[in-house]
Design a protein around this motif. Structure first.
Motif, short mmCIF file in Angstrom:
data_model
loop_
_atom_site.label_atom_id
_atom_site.label_comp_id
_atom_site.label_asym_id
_atom_site.label_seq_id
_atom_site.Cartn_x
_atom_site.Cartn_y
_atom_site.Cartn_z
N MET A 382 2.81 10.29 3.11
CA MET A 382 2.12 9.05 2.72
C MET A 382 2.33 7.93 3.73
O MET A 382 2.92 6.89 3.40
CB MET A 382 2.61 8.61 1.34
N LEU A 387 -2.80 6.65 3.28
CA LEU A 387 -3.22 5.84 2.12
C LEU A 387 -4.63 5.32 2.31
O LEU A 387 -5.46 5.38 1.41
CB LEU A 387 -2.25 4.66 1.92
N ASN A 456 6.11 -0.54 6.21
CA ASN A 456 6.16 -1.28 4.95
C ASN A 456 5.09 -2.36 4.88
O ASN A 456 4.48 -2.58 3.84
CB ASN A 456 7.55 -1.88 4.74
N TYR A 459 2.02 -0.54 4.03
CA TYR A 459 1.86 -0.24 2.60
C TYR A 459 1.38 -1.48 1.84
O TYR A 459 0.47 -1.41 1.03
CB TYR A 459 3.19 0.22 2.00
N LEU A 460 2.02 -2.61 2.15
CA LEU A 460 1.66 -3.86 1.49
C LEU A 460 0.18 -4.17 1.75
O LEU A 460 -0.58 -4.50 0.84
CB LEU A 460 2.53 -4.98 2.06
N TRP A 463 -2.10 -1.68 -0.32
CA TRP A 463 -2.19 -1.81 -1.77
C TRP A 463 -2.88 -3.09 -2.20
O TRP A 463 -3.67 -3.10 -3.15
CB TRP A 463 -0.80 -1.67 -2.41
N ILE A 464 -2.61 -4.19 -1.50
CA ILE A 464 -3.31 -5.43 -1.86
C ILE A 464 -4.80 -5.29 -1.58
O ILE A 464 -5.65 -5.63 -2.40
CB ILE A 464 -2.73 -6.63 -1.08
N VAL A 467 -6.55 -3.03 -4.24
CA VAL A 467 -6.77 -3.68 -5.53
C VAL A 467 -7.88 -4.73 -5.40
O VAL A 467 -8.80 -4.80 -6.22
CB VAL A 467 -5.46 -4.32 -6.05
N VAL A 513 -7.67 -13.51 -2.04
CA VAL A 513 -6.39 -12.79 -1.92
C VAL A 513 -6.54 -11.63 -0.93
O VAL A 513 -5.70 -11.43 -0.04
CB VAL A 513 -5.92 -12.29 -3.30
N VAL B 13 -0.29 -11.84 -8.77
CA VAL B 13 -0.36 -11.27 -7.42
C VAL B 13 0.91 -11.60 -6.65
O VAL B 13 1.50 -10.73 -5.99
CB VAL B 13 -1.61 -11.79 -6.68
N LEU B 17 3.52 -8.93 -5.21
CA LEU B 17 3.86 -8.90 -3.79
C LEU B 17 5.36 -8.87 -3.58
O LEU B 17 5.90 -8.03 -2.87
CB LEU B 17 3.32 -10.16 -3.10
N MET B 20 6.88 -5.64 -4.60
CA MET B 20 6.59 -4.54 -3.68
C MET B 20 7.46 -4.63 -2.45
O MET B 20 8.01 -3.63 -1.98
CB MET B 20 5.11 -4.52 -3.33
N VAL B 21 7.60 -5.84 -1.91
CA VAL B 21 8.45 -5.99 -0.73
C VAL B 21 9.87 -5.54 -1.07
O VAL B 21 10.52 -4.85 -0.29
CB VAL B 21 8.45 -7.46 -0.26
N PHE B 24 10.03 -1.80 -1.22
CA PHE B 24 9.99 -1.21 0.13
C PHE B 24 11.31 -1.45 0.87
O PHE B 24 11.79 -0.57 1.58
CB PHE B 24 8.83 -1.79 0.92
N ASP B 25 11.90 -2.63 0.64
CA ASP B 25 13.18 -2.89 1.29
C ASP B 25 14.26 -1.94 0.79
O ASP B 25 15.03 -1.38 1.56
CB ASP B 25 13.61 -4.34 1.04
N ASN B 45 4.73 5.83 -3.06
CA ASN B 45 3.28 5.74 -2.93
C ASN B 45 2.56 6.74 -3.82
O ASN B 45 1.45 6.49 -4.28
CB ASN B 45 2.86 5.90 -1.47
N LEU B 48 2.44 5.01 -7.02
CA LEU B 48 1.46 3.92 -6.95
C LEU B 48 0.04 4.48 -7.03
O LEU B 48 -0.86 3.81 -7.55
CB LEU B 48 1.65 3.13 -5.65
N PHE B 52 -2.75 3.23 -9.39
CA PHE B 52 -4.07 2.80 -8.92
C PHE B 52 -5.18 3.48 -9.72
O PHE B 52 -6.20 2.87 -10.02
CB PHE B 52 -4.21 3.10 -7.43
#
Lengths: 597, 353
Positions: A382, A387, A456, A459-460, A463-464, A467, A513, B13, B17, B20-21, B24-25, B45, B48, B52
Motif C-alpha cells: 500500500m 492507493l 506519510n 497517505y494524508l 485520503w483527504i 474523501v 478542503v 476534518v 487530520l 491520521m498524522v 502515521f507517526d 491503509n 482505511l 472508505f
C-alpha cells in the motif's frame, strides 16, 4: 529495429555529455527525462492555477454575490468591492476547463509520462527525435504563456465555456470575453495542438522503431500500449480541432460564414449567411470526445502497471487489456454526437450515437473487472501510488456508470448540461486522470528525481483528496437530477432551486478542503526533490526496464549496452522463482516457459 | 444552520487530520524509514479502505435520503415524461447494483489482500472463461438498455402530425424568451431576423406580408392547454440558447440560422401540480429557507413567499445573464387557455404604424 538502437552506442553520448551547459541541460534540453520533468512542473503550475479558479467559482456558487477577500485580492477590477462579476465567473469556468483538460491532463499527464517512460521502458537511448521533443515542449510552454496572458486582457479572457461554441465565441458584442481574450485562446490552442502533434508523432515513431532486442509488442508494458494508442488518437483527432479553430478565426476576423448565419444583435443585423453553429459542434467534439480518452488512457496505463507491481501479481488478462484499449480508442472516434443529442441534429443520428456510446461500456467494464481481479489474492503493497491506483478504479467506476444515463439520448434530454454532467465527467475523467497522474508521480518519482517522496504525507494527501472528491462530486449528481443547469453565475435569482443552496455550500466546503490538501502534495513534491531520502535503483521491485538504469540520470539512459528483453513485463510471483519478481532483462531459466499471453 | 454545519465539518476534518498524522507517526516507530510501505502501512491503509467503502455507501445513502426526492424521477408533467422516468429508474437500479458490488469487491480485496512480509501473491495471469463472462454480461444488460432507450427516444422525437399539435414558436435572445402562437390557422407566419424592425416593434422579424402571420400572437409568458399536444419550433436571434423545461422532460437548443423542434403533451395543470405532495413539500422547504434569509431575498427584489410555477430555463451558456433567462409556463384547462388567448393582441395589431 533493435539493431539501430544497439549501434547507437554510448560512446558518442559521452561526447554530448561533456558539452552540456546549464542551458542545454535544464532549459533547451533534448533529453527525454529532462523534458518529462519540464512537462510535469509546467503542468503542476497550470494545475495550481486551474484548481484555484475552481475554488473561486465554487465560492461564488455557494455564497452568491457575497463579498470575498479572495476575489478582491485575485480578481481586482473584476470583483468590485469583492463581489465577483458575472462575466468573470464565466471566464473562470472557461479557463478552468481549458487548463485542466488540455494543459494539465493532456500535456501534464501524457507529456510527462510518455516522455519519461517510452524510451526507458522499451529500452531506447532517447526519443526518435530529441530535437522535435524539445520543440514540442517549448510550443506547449508558449501556449501556456499565451493562455495565462489572456487573463490580463482589458475586456477579460474567453468566457464562452471551454467548448467555445459560436456564435457566442465569435461575436465580441455577445460576450466581453469574445474579443481579444478569445483571439488569444484560439492562438494558444493552435500552438498547443501543434505541440501535441509533434509530441504524438515522436511517441508513435519511437514505440514502433526503437524497441530493444526481444521487446515485441506483446511484451510491452501496458503503459507503453496506452501511450502509443493515445498518441494515435491524438494524431487523428487534434487536427480536426485545429481546423475548427482556424475556421472560427476566419469567421471572427475575415467575415466568413462557416459557423454563423442570420444574426441580429445589439440592434443590427450582421452580414453572416448560411453557416451553422452545429457544424462547429461536430468539429469540436470530433476532437473533444477522443480527448477524454487521450486524458484517461495514459492514466489507465499507469494504473495497470502500478497495480501489477504493487500487488506483486501479473496484470490479469494482459491481452484483454490491450484489446480493450484498442476497442476504446476505436469507439472513441465514433461517439462524439452524444454531446449533441439536443443540438438540433437529426434525431436518427442521436440513435446511432446512443448505440455506439453505450458500446464503450463493454471494454470499460472489462478493464474494471480485470483491475479488480489483479488485486485479488495479491500481496498488496500500500504505497501512495497504489492507493491512488485503487482510488482511480473507484472513481472510474462511479463516474463511468452514470455514462449509461448520459449516453442514452432519451435520458440525456433531461440531464444534458446540468450538474449531473459535471459530476459524471469530473469523476470519470477529471478526478480519475488526476489520480492516475498522482499515482504515476509517486511511483516514478525515484526515477525522475533519484529521491523518495515522504509516504506519510502521501497517505494524508490521498485520503483527504479521496474523501473530498466524493464529497464534491457525488452530491452533484443529485442537484443535476433536480434540474440545476451548469454555468449559472447564481442559483438564487429565482426561487426554483433555493432548496439546493445548502448542498452547494457543503460541496464548496469539500472543494476548499480538497484544494488545501493539495498543498501537502506540493510541499512533499518540491521538498523531496532536495531533501527526500535517496532512492535505491529499484525501490518498488518492478520488472520493467526503467529500473535497470542507474539512479543518477545519464544521457542515453544506460551507461553500458542496452539490456535485451526475454520475457513480458508482468512476471511477478511467478512459481519456480525465489524472488517475487523477475525483471524483463533476465533470460528464461532452463526449462522455464514464457507465459502464453 | 449552514454556518454551524460548515464549522462542524471543518472541525471534523481537522480532528481527522490530526488523528491520521498521529497514526502515521506511531506506525513509524521502530521501522527503518525507507519511504516504502511496510506491513504497518499495509494494515492501516487496508483498514482505511474498508472505512472508505463505508464512506462511499454512506454518502450514497445520505444523498438519496436528503436529495433523493427527485423531481426528475417522478412527477413528470408531460405524457412522454413518465416513460423517461421509468427508463431513468431502471438505469439507476442497474447502476446502483453494479456500483455497490464492484466498489465492495475493490475495497474489500484491498483490505483482504493487504501485503505481509513473506507472503507470496497468487500467480494468476489469465482466464478466458472469466473474461468471456464479464464481456457478455455487460453486452446483455446494455443491449436491453439500448433497445429500451432507442424506443423511448424515437417515441419522443417523432412528432405525429396526425395528432394535430398546436404549433408554438419559442424565440430566444440575450437574455429573454418570447413565444409566438400560430393562431387559428395553426401555421406560423414566415420570419427572419433580417425583417426585425425595432422601431415598429417587430422584434421577432415576422413577415408582415405573410397572411399566416395575421393571427400570430407574441407573448412573454407561455400558456399551454392541458392534454393538448404542442409542437415547439425554436429560433434564436443571436447566440446558442437551450430551451430547457425540466418538469416536462423537454430540452432543445435554439440555433441561429435554423429552426429546431421539440414536441410534448402537458398532462398536469399548474394548479394541480401545486397540490401534489412532492411539490407541497418542496415549496414548504423552500419557503422556510427563504424566511430564514428574508432580508436578503427582499433586498434582491423578489417576493418572499414562493409559489410553484413551471419554468422554461436557458441551458446553454449564452453570456453574462445566462443564469437569469427564464420564462414562466402556465398549464391550464382549455377554457382558461381560450379566455387568456382572447385577451392577447395579434401580431398586426401589436405593430406601431
Amino acid at each position: 529495429m533493435s539493431a539501430t538502437a544497439d549501434t547507437h552506442g554510448h560512446d558518442d553520448h559521452d561526447v554530448h555529455h561533456h558539452k552540456e551547459t546549464f542551458i542545454t541541460k535544464y532549459i533547451f534540453s533534448t533529453d527525454h527525462k529532462m523534458i518529462a520533468k519540464q512537462y510535469l512542473i509546467t503542468g503542476t503550475v497550470m494545475g495550481i492555477i486551474g484548481i484555484l479558479m475552481s475554488i473561486m467559482f465554487r465560492m461564488q456558487i455557494a455564497w452568491p454575490e457575497k463579498p470575498n477577500v479572495l476575489f478582491e485580492a485575485l480578481l481586482g477590477k473584476w470583483a468590485p468591492d469583492g463581489v465577483m462579476d458575472a462575466d468573470i465567473y464565466l471566464a473562470l469556468v472557461t479557463i478552468h476547463g481549458t487548463i485542466m483538460v488540455f494543459f494539465v491532463l493532456t500535456a501534464g499527464l501524457s507529456g510527462t509520462f510518455s516522455n519519461l517512460l517510452i524510451p526507458l521502458q522499451i529500452g531506447a537511448r532517447d526519443m526518435a527525435s530529441g530535437f522535435l521533443n524539445m520543440v514540442s515542449y517549448w510550443l506547449f510552454f508558449i501556449s501556456c504563456v499565451i493562455m495565462i496572458g489572456s487573463l490580463y486582457v482589458e475586456a477579460g479572457p474567453a468566457a464562452a465555456g471551454w467548448t467555445i461554441y459560436p456564435p457566442l465565441s465569435a461575436l465580441p458584442m455577445a460576450s466581453s470575453g469574445s474579443g481579444m481574450g478569445m483571439t488569444l485562446w484560439l492562438i494558444s490552442m493552435a500552438i498547443f495542438i501543434a505541440s501535441q502533434l509533434i509530441g504524438s508523432l515522436n511517441y508513435i515513431v519511437t514505440v514502433i522503431n526503437l524497441r530493444t532486442k526481444g521487446m515485441s509488442m506483446t511484451r510491452l508494458p501496458l503503459t507503453i500500449w496506452a501511450f502509443f494508442v493515445t498518441a494515435i488518437i491524438g494524431t487523428v483527432s487534434f487536427p480536426v480541432l485545429l481546423s475548427a479553430a482556424l475556421l472560427l478565426i476566419m469567421d471572427r476576423s475575415f467575415g466568413t460564414s462557416f459557423f454563423l448565419s442570420d444574426i441580429f444583435i445589439q440592434g443590427e443585423v450582421l452580414h453572416y449567411q448560411g453557416g451553422s453553429p452545429v457544424l462547429f459542434e461536430h468539429l469540436f467534439w470530433f476532437l473533444g470526445h477522443p480527448e477524454v480518452y487521450i486524458v484517461i488512457l495514459p492514466a489507465m496505463g499507469l494504473v495497470s502497471e502500478i497495480m501489477a507491481s504493487s500487488s506483486r501479481k501479473p496484470i490479469f488478462g494482459y491481452r484483454a487489456m490491450i484489446a480493450s484499449i484498442l476497442a476504446i480508442a476505436f469507439l472513441s472516434t465514433i461517439v462524439w454526437g452524444h454531446h449533441m443529442f439536443v443540438s438540433g441534429m437529426n434525431p436518427f443520428l442521436g440513435s446511432v450515437f446512443t448505440f455506439t456510446t453505450l458500446l464503450i461500456a463493454i471494454p470499460s467494464a472489462v478493464k474494471a473487472f480485470n483491475w479488480i481481479t489483479t488485486i485479488w489474492k495479491g500481496n498488496l503493497q500500500m504505497n501512495p501510488a497504489m492507493l491512488f491506483s485503487i482510488g482511480f478504479v473507484s472513481t472510474f467506476i462511479t463516474g463511468g456508470l452514470t455514462g449509461i444515463i448520459l449516453g442514452d439520448s432519451a435520458l440525456d434530454i433531461n440531464v444534458h448540461d446540468t450538474y449531473f454532467v459535471i459530476a459524471h465527467f469530473h469523476l470519470v475523467m477529471g478526478i480519475s486522470a488526476l489520480y492516475g497522474m498522482f499515482a504515476g508521480i509517486y511511483h516514478w518519482y525515484p526515477k525522475m528525481f533519484g529521491r523518495m517522496m515522504n509516504k506519510n504525507l502521501g497517505y494524508l494527501h490521498f485520503w483527504i483528496t479521496a474523501v473530498c472528491a466524493y464529497g464534491v462530486f457525488f452530491p452533484m449528481h443529485f442537484i443535476g437530477m433536480a434540474g440545476l443547469p451548469r454555468r449559472y453565475y447564481s442559483n438564487s435569482s429565482f426561487p426554483l432551486f433555493d432548496d439546493l443552496a445548502n448542498t452547494n455550500v457543503i460541496i464548496t466546503i469539500f472543494a476548499i478542503v480538497g484544494g488545501i490538501a493539495q498543498i501537502i502534495y506540493l510541499y512533499n513534491f518540491f521538498i523531496s526533490i532536495f531533501y527526500g531520502k535517496k532512492a535505491e535503483q529499484n525501490p518498488w521491485k518492478s520488472t520493467t526496464l526503467e529500473w535497470t538504469t542507474p539512479v543518477k540520470h545519464v544521457h542515453g539512459n544506460w551507461p553500458g549496452a542496452i539490456p535485451h528483453v526475454y520475457r513480458w513485463s508482468y512476471d511477478y510471483s511467478k512459481p519456480g522463482h525465489d524472488v517475487d519478481f523477475v525483471p524483463q532483462n533476465v533470460p528464461l531459466m532452463e526449462g522455464e516457459e514464457e507465459l502464453q499471453h | 444552520m449552514t454556518a454551524i454545519l460548515t464549522i462542524i465539518i471543518v472541525l471534523f476534518v481537522a480532528v481527522a487530520l490530526w488523528q491520521m498524522v498521529k497514526i502515521f507517526d506511531l506506525a513509524q516507530v521502530g521501522t527503518t524509514n525507507t519511504q516504502i510501505a511496510d506491513d504497518h502501512d499495509n494494515k492501516i491503509n487496508g483498514y482505511l479502505m474498508i472505512g472508505f467503502l463505508i464512506f462511499i455507501y454512506l454518502i450514497t445513502i445520505l444523498s438519496f435520503w436528503y436529495l433523493g426526492d427527485l423531481p426528475l424521477m417522478s412527477n413528470a408533467a408531460s405524457e412522454h415524461g413518465s416513460k423517461v422516468d421509468n427508463l431513468m429508474i431502471i438505469s439507476m437500479i442497474v447502476i446502483f447494483v453494479v456500483q455497490t458490488i464492484t466498489q465492495f469487491l475493490l475495497h474489500y480485496f484491498a483490505f483482504k489482500y493487504r501485503g505481509e512480509k513473506g507472503k507470496k501473491a497468487f500467480f494468476y495471469a489469465d482466464n478466458n472463461t472469466l473474461e468471456f463472462i464479464w464481456t457478455v454480461i455487460p453486452v446483455i444488460v446494455l443491449a436491453g438498455l439500448i433497445i429500451y432507450g432507442l424506443f423511448t427516444w424515437n417515441d419522443i422525437m417523432n412528432i405525429d402530425e396526425d395528432d394535430d399539435p398546436m404549433v408554438i414558436e419559442l424565440y430566444a435572445q440575450q437574455f429573454n424568451w418570447k413565444a409566438r402562437y400560430s393562431g387559428n390557422d395553426n401555421v406560423l407566419g414566415k420570419a427572419n431576423v433580417r425583417l426585425i424592425d425595432i422601431d415598429r416593434a417587430n422584434i421577432l422579424g415576422v413577415d408582415e406580408e405573410d397572411p399566416n402571420a395575421e393571427d400570430d400572437v407574441i407573448v412573454t409568458e407561455l400558456h399551454l392547454p392541458v392534454g393538448k399536444p404542442v409542437l415547439f419550433k425554436m429560433r434564436s436571434q443571436d447566440v446558442l440558447h437551450s430551451a430547457y423545461m425540466p418538469h416536462f422532460r423537454a430540452q432543445m437548443n435554439c440555433v441561429p440560422g435554423m429552426v429546431t423542434q421539440f414536441g410534448f403533451t402537458p398532462t398536469v395543470t399548474t394548479a394541480d401540480m401545486r397540490q401534489t405532495p412532492e411539490i407541497i413539500d418542496k415549496v414548504k422547504n423552500i419557503n422556510e429557507l427563504r424566511v430564514e434569509r428574508s432580508a436578503e431575498v427582499e433586498a434582491s427584489g423578489q417576493e418572499l413567499i414562493y409559489e410553484f410555477d413551471y419554468l422554461l430555463l436557458c441551458n446553454k451558456i449564452c453570456g453574462k445573464s445566462h443564469y437569469n433567462m427564464q420564462m414562466k409556463i402556465i398549464v391550464e384547462t382549455q377554457e382558461e387557455f381560450d379566455a387568456w388567448m382572447e385577451e392577447q393582441t395579434t401580431f398586426p395589431n401589436s405593430l406601431i404604424n
